[in-house]
Motif scaffolding. Structure first.
Motif, PDB file in Angstrom:
ATOM      1  N   GLN A 535       9.422  16.819  -7.818  1.00  0.00           N
ATOM      2  CA  GLN A 535      10.167  15.593  -8.118  1.00  0.00           C
ATOM      3  C   GLN A 535      11.666  15.758  -7.886  1.00  0.00           C
ATOM      4  O   GLN A 535      12.398  14.775  -7.798  1.00  0.00           O
ATOM      5  CB  GLN A 535       9.925  15.163  -9.568  1.00  0.00           C
ATOM      6  N   SER A 576       1.575   8.769  -7.346  1.00  0.00           N
ATOM      7  CA  SER A 576       2.936   8.265  -7.115  1.00  0.00           C
ATOM      8  C   SER A 576       3.537   8.887  -5.860  1.00  0.00           C
ATOM      9  O   SER A 576       4.240   8.216  -5.095  1.00  0.00           O
ATOM     10  CB  SER A 576       3.820   8.583  -8.322  1.00  0.00           C
ATOM     11  N   TYR A 577       3.259  10.167  -5.648  1.00  0.00           N
ATOM     12  CA  TYR A 577       3.786  10.841  -4.458  1.00  0.00           C
ATOM     13  C   TYR A 577       3.204  10.230  -3.185  1.00  0.00           C
ATOM     14  O   TYR A 577       3.923   9.992  -2.203  1.00  0.00           O
ATOM     15  CB  TYR A 577       3.458  12.336  -4.539  1.00  0.00           C
ATOM     16  N   TYR A 579       2.209   7.184  -2.805  1.00  0.00           N
ATOM     17  CA  TYR A 579       2.838   5.875  -2.596  1.00  0.00           C
ATOM     18  C   TYR A 579       4.222   6.036  -1.973  1.00  0.00           C
ATOM     19  O   TYR A 579       4.602   5.267  -1.076  1.00  0.00           O
ATOM     20  CB  TYR A 579       2.940   5.133  -3.932  1.00  0.00           C
ATOM     21  N   LYS A 580       4.973   7.038  -2.419  1.00  0.00           N
ATOM     22  CA  LYS A 580       6.328   7.224  -1.915  1.00  0.00           C
ATOM     23  C   LYS A 580       6.356   7.648  -0.441  1.00  0.00           C
ATOM     24  O   LYS A 580       7.301   7.329   0.277  1.00  0.00           O
ATOM     25  CB  LYS A 580       7.058   8.272  -2.768  1.00  0.00           C
ATOM     26  N   THR A 651      12.221  11.675  -7.592  1.00  0.00           N
ATOM     27  CA  THR A 651      11.962  10.970  -6.330  1.00  0.00           C
ATOM     28  C   THR A 651      10.766  10.038  -6.434  1.00  0.00           C
ATOM     29  O   THR A 651      10.469   9.318  -5.480  1.00  0.00           O
ATOM     30  CB  THR A 651      11.703  11.997  -5.216  1.00  0.00           C
ATOM     31  N   LEU A 652      10.053  10.042  -7.586  1.00  0.00           N
ATOM     32  CA  LEU A 652       8.844   9.230  -7.735  1.00  0.00           C
ATOM     33  C   LEU A 652       9.085   7.929  -8.496  1.00  0.00           C
ATOM     34  O   LEU A 652       8.119   7.212  -8.774  1.00  0.00           O
ATOM     35  CB  LEU A 652       7.757  10.043  -8.466  1.00  0.00           C
ATOM     36  N   LEU A 654       9.510   4.218  -9.477  1.00  0.00           N
ATOM     37  CA  LEU A 654       8.868   3.081  -8.827  1.00  0.00           C
ATOM     38  C   LEU A 654       9.750   1.842  -8.866  1.00  0.00           C
ATOM     39  O   LEU A 654       9.681   1.038  -9.800  1.00  0.00           O
ATOM     40  CB  LEU A 654       7.522   2.790  -9.500  1.00  0.00           C
TER      41      LEU A 654
END
Length: 755
Positions: A535, A576-577, A579-580, A651-652, A654
């Motif tokens: 992250q 989440s990763y 999605y990013k 970095t995750l 949203l």
């Protein structure tokens, strides 16, 4: 003392009195006469119900609902439900109750012969010997794992690092700047490292000044922390604290005494120096006569001297120097931790009980925890070792109370290491008198709290009293109640620090033969570090980036290791990763699998959740489903669900939908992930369905924790409304959410206690 819940209702005076007569052995007439006298005095001195209600209405206050019995106080019902081994205490408790009502001082000697029973009960309530050792091992693992640089050393401090657990306390962390050397003023100054000179000649006992040693680092030290004074260039403690505050990762941090507190008031972070010397003002501690006691042992004394002393950035509020900004307090925190670790279990339990009483009944009295610790240190040295046994437990509590009262009346509390340092120097006579009155009435206050519905002590309820203190259970409890320490420690780590922690922990696992519990702690820390490390990586993902695939594989591997720590949260971070990096189909597939899993046999782990809920679940599951041959990590992966911790610089994050500095309930987080995927693709119907699922999850209270989890959901829903682009859908959800908040917010703010 402990609050016991009453589950049965007494409908009439006769029923209560019949129960009392059978259990107490007192004549029926005596009980009736005593109670009738008390009732008459109450009716004479107290307002009527109607008058009291009118008074509260006039003052603009709401009436607090309390348990009232028109026949007999609930304290008697509590006595009747005591287990058999505590039945012989009932008579003395009833005598104490009558003494309180007649404003008499409780004679504590009448409870001396119950010391063993009280000790056994509080031992189960406050923490057994296994649990104390487990908490200490926990903090040793944390300190060892974060020792990743020769420049500084992180040391856990405070009552938790000493092995005590008093709910509601913060986490005390000391960072010792090892690269700066502190020597005596007459020492030779080396050229290869920064040097400060220890000068306590003109300071109040227990404090010192730090002069800047003249070498090639002098100018840099002076420009960073120094100021010119009459005594030469000195290090200013104010500039020192402001320097680290300006560089603290939490931009909303604040100075709290010598420490820097984070914005959530969870961590008190102390930056300090270490001096590998022993001050002359503390020489008496090394040489004084200890004939009546063998405490502290000689090996503890020698080991304490080898630690050196810490220099804390706060000056005296009195003494020979008007401006205390150039004074530094001499701290013996490392020595005090060693001394407490040498306590037997009776001494530890006495200290723990007074910490509970100080927190709940003496909060506004001005009594400092350090005064209690000092009194126990002196008594351990003065009293015979045979006094500190379970059979004399109440006598030991009485001795601590008496010693504190004696010091308050005398106006002198000698520091344990530096006897010339009066800890009461800054207290005025009025403040000492107030503390003395609270201590005199300590047990006078304690008993009303027992039989009052407004009970404030943090001891667990009696329904959780079970003799299941096996090593496995105590170790597991210690990990669950200290999850916040691991999460807080790692959440503030930089990329370099989190990588260093992973490498240090992996080295310990591969090269050391560790005990079962210690190995489980290192494994737990390793998995959490793998969740945090990726992250902190800020990589630009695009087709032209040649390192994209290598970075993708590396981050995915870290997140997969992070899935081993609980049943849901690790997988949510991986989703989440995905999605990013532009793979929403993977995100939807992972979240769909997570939401389809049964959640009936799972336990929520939350640093703000009620501890007795977690402990009750643990005891029930451990006795039936958990296989003791499995590692703790496998058990938590199968049966536990952790909250999702929101790192502000992660970095995750949203689209700013999640709240900063707070945790997010895991099921809510899964639906938010699905919402952002559908919203990005323009799938309005499925997007709106996820909003309905968030509201439904909130209504069903699915893994929300306490009231803060529900408040987090409300904030997320408000932010979701702001992200909607189409006006028709936005207006619909605006009215829908308004009705939902109106119907639920008022209800839960009344029912849920604000902590």
């Amino acid at each position: 003392m402990v609050y016991f819940r009453c589950h049965s209702k007494i409908s009439s005076r006769e029923q209560v009195m019949s129960v009392i007569d059978r259990s107490s052995g007192l004549p029926r007439s005596v009980v009736y006469d005593a109670e009738d006298d008390v009732d008459k005095r109450k009716k004479k001195n107290k307002l009527t119900e109607k008058e009291y209600s009118r008074m509260l209405t006039y003052l603009g206050e709401e009436k607090i609902e309390t348990y009232q019995s028109n026949s007999y106080p609930s304290f008697e019902v509590f006595l009747n439900y005591l287990p058999k081994q505590f039945q012989d205490i009932c008579y003395d408790l009833r005598k104490a109750r009558l003494s309180i009502q007649e404003l008499q001082i409780i004679d504590l000697t009448q409870f001396y012969h119950h010391s063993l029973d009280i000790y056994q009960f509080l031992l189960t309530t406050c923490g057994s010997e296994n649990r104390i050792k487990a908490i200490r091992t926990f903090h040793k693992v944390i300190d060892d794992s974060t020792k990743i640089s020769p420049v500084y050393t992180n040391i856990s401090s405070g009552s938790k690092a000493e092995g005590l657990y008093v709910p509601g306390g913060d986490y005390d962390l000391m960072t010792v700047l090892e690269q700066i050397q502190v020597n005596h003023t007459c020492s030779v100054i080396e050229e290869d490292r920064p040097v400060l000179l220890f000068d306590n000649i003109y300071s109040y006992p227990g404090f010192t000044r730090l002069k800047i040693g003249q070498n090639r680092f002098s100018e840099e030290l002076f420009n960073t922390w120094g100021e010119n004074t009459f005594h030469g260039p000195l290090i200013s403690n104010n500039r020192f604290k402001n320097y680290f505050l300006s560089r603290y990762r939490d931009s909303d941090g604040k100075i709290h005494g010598p420490c820097i507190s984070d914005s959530r008031d969870v961590v008190d972070h102390l930056f300090c120096f270490r001096a590998m010397l022993w001050p002359d003002v503390a020489d008496s501690w090394l040489t004084r006569n200890r004939k009546s006691s063998l405490w502290p042992p000689n090996d503890v004394i020698l080991n304490s001297v080898s630690h050196g002393i810490l220099l804390v950035p706060i000056g005296s509020k009195f003494g020979s120097c008007e401006d205390c900004s150039f004074e530094w307090r001499i701290s013996f925190s490392l020595q005090e931790k060693d001394l407490i670790h040498s306590f037997n279990n009776t001494q530890v339990l006495c200290y723990t009980v007074f910490k509970y009483l100080k927190k709940d009944l003496l909060t506004e009295s001005g009594l400092c925890s350090y005064f209690i610790k000092t009194a126990i240190f002196w008594l351990c040295e003065e009293l015979d070792t045979n006094m500190w046994i379970p059979k004399h437990f109440v006598q030991c509590l009485h001795a601590i109370q008496s010693r504190l009262i004696y010091w308050l009346r005398d106006g002198y509390c000698p520091h344990y290491f530096i006897t010339e340092n009066n800890l009461f120097k800054g207290l005025c006579p009025e403040e000492r008198k107030q503390i003395e009155e609270k201590l005199l009435n300590l047990f006078h206050l304690l008993f009303p709290y027992i039989y009052s519905k407004k009970f404030n002590l943090h001891f667990p309820a009696y329904k959780d009293f079970k003799e299941l203190n096996t090593s496995f259970l105590d170790n597991s409890k210690s990990i669950f109640i200290l999850y916040q320490v691991i999460r807080t420690t790692l959440s503030w780590c930089t990329l370099k620090q989190s990588r260093g922690i992973m490498h240090k922990v992996l080295f310990r696992l591969l090269n050391n033969k560790l005990p079962y519990y210690t190995k489980g702690l290192y494994m737990l820390l390793f998995c959490y570090a793998n969740q945090v490390y990726p992250q902190n990586q800020h990589t630009v993902f695009n087709e032209e980036n040649k390192r994209m695939y290598s970075s993708y594989r590396q981050c995915k591997a870290h997140f997969l290791i992070g899935t081993k720590v609980d049943a849901i949260t690790g997988w949510l971070l991986l989703a989440s990763y995905f999605y990013k990096i532009g793979k929403p189909l993977y995100t939807l597939k992972i979240t769909e699998t997570i939401l389809a899993k049964p959640r009936e046999n799972k336990m929520l782990i939350s640093d703000r959740y009620y501890e007795d809920v977690m402990m009750e679940y643990l005891e029930e599951v451990a006795a039936t489903k958990w296989n003791l041959n499995l590692s703790l990590l496998n058990c938590t992966k199968s049966y536990c669900v952790d909250m999702v911790y929101n790192i502000p610089w992660s970095t995750l994050n949203l689209e700013d939908l999640l709240t900063e500095y707070f945790t997010t309930p895991p099921v809510i987080y899964a639906h938010v992930l699905r919402f952002v995927c559908y919203n990005a693709n323009g799938n309005i119907s499925l997007r709106d369905r996820e909003i309905c699922e968030i509201i439904k999850t909130c209504r069903n209270n699915c893994f929300l924790g306490d009231w803060r989890g529900r408040a987090t959901v409300y904030e997320i829903l408000a932010k979701i409304y702001k992200t909607m682009d189409d006006d028709k859908s936005a207006n619909y959800w605006k009215s829908h959410l308004f009705r939902y908040f109106k119907n639920h917010t008022k209800h839960y703010t009344k029912k849920i206690p604000l902590i």
